[in-house]
Write a protein that holds these residues in place. Structure first.
Motif, mmCIF file in Angstrom:
data_model
loop_
_atom_site.group_PDB
_atom_site.id
_atom_site.type_symbol
_atom_site.label_atom_id
_atom_site.label_comp_id
_atom_site.label_asym_id
_atom_site.label_seq_id
_atom_site.Cartn_x
_atom_site.Cartn_y
_atom_site.Cartn_z
ATOM 1 N N UNK A 28 1.004 -1.204 0.130
ATOM 2 C CA UNK A 28 0.190 0.055 0.090
ATOM 3 C C UNK A 28 0.851 1.213 0.053
ATOM 4 N N UNK A 29 0.514 2.242 -0.588
ATOM 5 C CA UNK A 29 1.566 3.450 -1.079
ATOM 6 C C UNK A 29 0.574 4.596 -0.619
ATOM 7 N N UNK A 30 0.878 5.332 0.405
ATOM 8 C CA UNK A 30 0.275 6.666 0.818
ATOM 9 C C UNK A 30 1.149 7.961 0.450
ATOM 10 N N UNK A 31 0.706 8.684 -0.340
ATOM 11 C CA UNK A 31 1.403 10.079 -0.821
ATOM 12 C C UNK A 31 0.812 11.183 -0.026
ATOM 13 N N UNK A 32 1.613 11.967 0.519
ATOM 14 C CA UNK A 32 1.047 13.028 1.069
ATOM 15 C C UNK A 32 1.730 14.208 0.582
ATOM 16 N N UNK A 33 1.170 15.158 -0.225
ATOM 17 C CA UNK A 33 1.778 16.242 -1.043
ATOM 18 C C UNK A 33 1.127 17.609 -0.701
ATOM 19 N N UNK A 34 2.036 18.483 -0.490
ATOM 20 C CA UNK A 34 1.776 19.807 -0.225
ATOM 21 C C UNK A 34 2.394 20.824 -0.989
ATOM 22 N N UNK A 35 1.830 21.882 -1.257
ATOM 23 C CA UNK A 35 2.348 23.069 -2.233
ATOM 24 C C UNK A 35 3.096 24.041 -1.551
ATOM 25 N N UNK A 36 3.826 23.697 -0.017
ATOM 26 C CA UNK A 36 4.507 24.879 0.542
ATOM 27 C C UNK A 36 5.586 25.105 -0.131
ATOM 28 N N UNK A 37 6.572 25.839 0.750
ATOM 29 C CA UNK A 37 7.671 26.221 0.326
ATOM 30 C C UNK A 37 8.776 25.316 -0.129
ATOM 31 N N UNK A 38 8.650 23.929 0.293
ATOM 32 C CA UNK A 38 9.388 22.872 -0.053
ATOM 33 C C UNK A 38 10.890 23.068 0.998
ATOM 34 N N UNK A 39 11.696 22.175 0.674
ATOM 35 C CA UNK A 39 13.175 22.099 1.482
ATOM 36 C C UNK A 39 14.389 21.798 0.654
ATOM 37 N N UNK A 40 15.395 22.128 1.260
ATOM 38 C CA UNK A 40 16.504 21.930 0.337
ATOM 39 C C UNK A 40 16.919 20.741 0.408
#
Length: 832
Positions: free
Chosen positions: A718-730
């Motif tokens: 089972x694959x769970x993907x949690x995606x946000x459109x925030x500022x991201x990380x380096x």
């Protein structure tokens, strides 16, 4: 008007038409009856259907003439017209059936053709009689042949019973014809134990198989043993069916006896020749062995003298070397020239003296005698040979022989390296094994002699003593460095213990807090249920009271002054209008509290310390309900939109409480990243000073079921993907994201254990994977992969972890803080 009026009721004219129609109708009714009688009697007449159609057509015509008589006096013209219509239909259908039958009728044979056919049939009958006569004559000749032939002729039926038995069969088998007729073959000539074999052969004959001659032995009634050769022929009719079997049998008893005697004499002669040949070969081998022993003794003596001289040279060189010098190069060259080896390897233990790990420390290759694949062979680690070799060499034994004599795995390795023979000697000092020397020969498959091995062992023992002296002095020089390394390791261990202590404290605190939250949820659930259960009867009672007040106002429109004053003081009209709204608001609040309590219990799951099948979507939804207050619109910012794209997932075997903690940690990090961009619709561009419009804050949750294609039990994941459109990380932060105590938040706002504990839960406790992908300025994606079913070993490890006190952690307190607002909104009514 009757038809007779047309004839002016002239009697002669009326009776003329009536009589004519009557006799015509009578004739039309008699003809069909005769046709039907003819068809019934002659079933062989072709085209019987057309006769029936003709009968129907004539009957309908006769009925029409009879109706003509009736209409003379009665005007039943509709009935007359209907009869004519039926007659027209029958006539048309008969005509249509006549068209396809006409060619068939024309094709019927004429009388002349029938006469010619009869003549041909009479000729064929005469020829058949002649054939029968010839067949009888042939049968008579065949019978004479069967009676006079020296071969036994036997005819069998399909059941294997005798139906004919000639005189030769009586002579050979000793049974009269009367005795043999009707008896089965197993009763006459098949001995006990071969009945099943006979049945197989018999079925093969009936199927036209096993048609080659066979030889078998039988016993006659007087006890004689005979050997017969059989020729079995199945009798096949023209239609291909088998009607019986004919056997021709020849007595070959005397011929068989002569052949057996000749064979026995030939075998005795062969045995005598073989014995004489073996005696001569043994004498020759003894002579060869004696000559080889003499030559070997001479060669061994010369080789021993040469080896003794080389051993003396080795001792002188070892004594001349200093302890710290590398003594292998010169000694290995001397050993290689002395032993005629193609290549020599030296392996010693790596690390301390108790280590079993061996590594190559020296090598010597003979010029002109190295293998073609020498360059590749130098990198070969011997790992697949070490386990068995070390076990043998550690006991002081020697490995020696041709490469083809080694076990299968080692043989393939040695032959792949071009090695023909091999000698491996252990390196031992004071009964301690610390390595071995390998002598390879790839130019010829030659094994070293016993004397050569003994002298090589003496030389290797001297090398071992030199090695021990060098190791002792090197160990003294390395002791100080080892102490410094130990001090460094001790400092690192102390730091790791501090980290582990902090992590254990955090886990215990979160576990206790999760149990407390579950208990609070349970205690709140009882009064909330009481309130929610009483709201419905309270609403009914209030409605009854409001109805009663309305009745009073209609029947007593003018109350006393005191009631009027009190009504105006409480604003009765507004109260009656707003009271149902107040009850609805209370009901919504109670339902909200009940849902929150159910979510807290689902999220905590403190009663589920073992793995069980869980719906992953329920855990995600319960986490989102707890975080609902952080997703709402705040002052100066937009609400965070959550998009759920759930796939069709089966129940997953897992620790549900721990997985809920993982979802909580990842979602909180996503919300923290989005809150920095939620202060307005305009955000600064990281690549330029110009302003650009930021997209609305958004969290997308996707789930899907994949198959890794492996044959083990956890191939489905089972694959769970949690995606946000925030500022991201380096990239630098992403690489350290799962390290304990690593955090990018200000002091006091994070412990740096959330993602580290999440990684431990997913990978260590569930055998899954946790990855992070991020593009600065675009957003971050966390990918969780979990096996649908856990293996037994993982269950065992998890049980051990639970027994040691490692329980699912529930960090709920940091998410249940109201942050200045209530989690459960209350509907407040403003009074006028």
């Amino acid at each position: 008007m009757a038809h007779g009026s047309c004839y002016l009721w002239n009697p002669v004219l009326v009776w003329l038409h009536a009589g004519s129609d009557f006799f015509i109708g009578l004739s039309y009714y008699s003809i069909p009856l005769l046709l039907l009688y003819f068809v019934r009697r002659r079933h062989d007449v072709p085209f019987q259907g057309i006769f029936i159609l003709f009968s129907a057509f004539i009957l309908s015509c006769g009925t029409g003439h009879l109706l003509e008589i009736w209409t003379l006096w009665h005007p039943a013209y509709w009935l007359s017209g209907l009869t004519k219509a039926i007659t027209a239909v029958v006539s048309l259908y008969t005509a249509s059936e006549m068209v396809p039958l006409l060619p068939k009728a024309l094709a019927l044979p004429s009388p002349s053709q029938l006469a010619a056919a009869n003549l041909a049939l009479e000729k064929e009958v005469a020829e058949h009689k002649q054939t029968v006569a010839a067949l009888k004559q042939s049968q008579q000749r065949l019978s004479l042949l069967a009676q006079q032939t020296p071969l036994a002729a036997i005819e069998w039926n399909l059941d294997g019973e005798v139906i004919d038995w000639n005189p030769a069969a009586e002579t050979i088998f000793g049974y009269d014809k009367q005795e043999a007729i009707g008896r089965h073959a197993t009763e006459l000539m098949v001995s006990d134990g071969t009945t099943e074999q006979f049945e197989q052969v018999w079925q093969g004959l009936l199927a036209c198989e096993h048609l080659c001659p066979t030889t078998s032995q039988h016993y006659t009634p007087d006890g004689r043993r005979i050997v017969c050769e059989w020729y079995n022929i199945p009798l096949i009719e023209l239609n291909g069916s088998c009607v019986g079997v004919t056997s021709l049998v020849q007595d070959i008893t005397q011929r068989q006896a002569a052949e057996d005697a000749l064979k026995q004499a030939y075998e005795e002669l062969e045995q005598r020749v073989e014995r004489r040949t073996s005696e001569l070969a043994k004498a020759y081998e003894d002579l060869q062995v004696e000559m080889r022993d003499r030559q070997s003794a001479e060669l061994a003596l010369a080789e021993r003298e040469r080896y003794l001289a080389a051993l003396v040279e080795i001792q002188h060189r070892l004594l001349a070397l200093k302890a710290e010098e590398n003594y292998y190069p010169s000694i290995l060259e001397l050993l290689g020239q002395w032993s005629s080896a193609s290549q020599i390897y030296v392996f010693e233990t790596c690390g301390d003296k108790r280590s079993q790990l061996l590594c190559q420390c020296a090598e010597w290759v003979a010029l002109g005698r190295c293998c073609d694949n020498h360059h590749q062979r130098r990198r070969f680690p011997y790992d697949e040979c070490f386990p068995r070799w070390i076990q043998i060499l550690a006991q002081g034994q020697t490995l020696m022989g041709l490469a083809s004599e080694f076990p299968e795995t080692e043989r393939l390795i040695l032959e792949g390296m071009g090695i023909l023979s091999l000698l491996v000697l252990p390196l031992r000092v004071n009964d301690r094994f610390f390595g071995f020397i390998v002598f390879e020969n790839c130019s010829e498959a030659r094994v070293w002699s016993a004397s050569a091995v003994d002298l090589l062992k003496t030389a290797v023992a001297s090398l071992s003593l030199q090695h021990e002296r060098s190791i002792a002095q090197v160990a003294l020089r390395r002791s100080e460095a080892q102490l410094r390394v130990q001090a460094t390791e001790l400092e690192r261990t102390v730091y790791q213990l501090k980290q582990a202590q902090a992590q254990l404290v955090q886990s215990e605190k979160m576990s206790s807090l999760g149990m407390m939250v579950a208990g609070i949820a349970h205690e709140i659930n009882n009064p909330v249920g009481f309130v929610y259960g009483n709201l419905t009867p309270a609403e009914e009672y209030i409605q009854d009271l409001l109805g009663l007040i309305d009745l009073y106002r209609r029947h007593y429109p003018v109350p006393v002054p005191a009631i009027q004053d009190y009504t105006e003081g409480i604003d009765l009209d507004f109260l009656m209008e707003d009271l149902p709204n107040l009850l609805d608001s209370m009901k919504v609040g109670a339902e909200r509290i009940r849902d929150i309590v159910s979510t807290l219990r689902t999220f905590s799951r403190v009663d589920e310390a073992k793995m069980k099948l869980v719906n992953i979507h329920e855990g995600i939804d319960s986490t989102l309900v707890i975080l609902h207050h952080r997703l709402k619109e705040k002052s100066g910012g937009l609400p965070i939109k959550v998009v759920k794209k759930y796939g069709n997932l089966p129940p997953v075997e897992c620790y549900s409480g721990q997985l809920n903690q993982v979802f909580m940690n990842i979602l909180v990090n996503a919300i923290d990243a989005l809150e920095s961009k939620r202060t307005g619709d305009i955000c600064a561009n990281s690549e330029s000073n110009s302003a650009r419009v930021c997209p609305p804050p958004r969290i997308e949750i996707r789930t899907e079921l994949i198959d890794s294609g492996e044959s083990n039990s956890d191939s489905k994941r089972v694959v769970v993907r949690i995606i946000d459109n925030g500022s991201g990380i380096t990239e630098w932060v992403r690489l350290r994201l799962f390290d304990p105590f690593f955090t990018t938040k200000p002091v006091g706002q994070g412990t740096g254990l959330g993602l580290s504990i999440s990684y431990q839960i997913v990978v260590a406790k569930h055998g899954g994977q946790l990855h992070c992908r991020s593009v600065p300025g675009e957003g971050t994606e966390f990918i969780i992969q979990l096996p649908v079913q856990q293996t037994k070993q993982k269950h065992h490890d998890s049980a051990q972890a639970s027994s040691k006190g490692v329980e699912p952690t529930q960090p709920l307190c940091q998410y249940l803080e109201a942050s200045g607002e209530n989690l459960y909104p209350i509907h407040r009514i403003a009074h006028h």
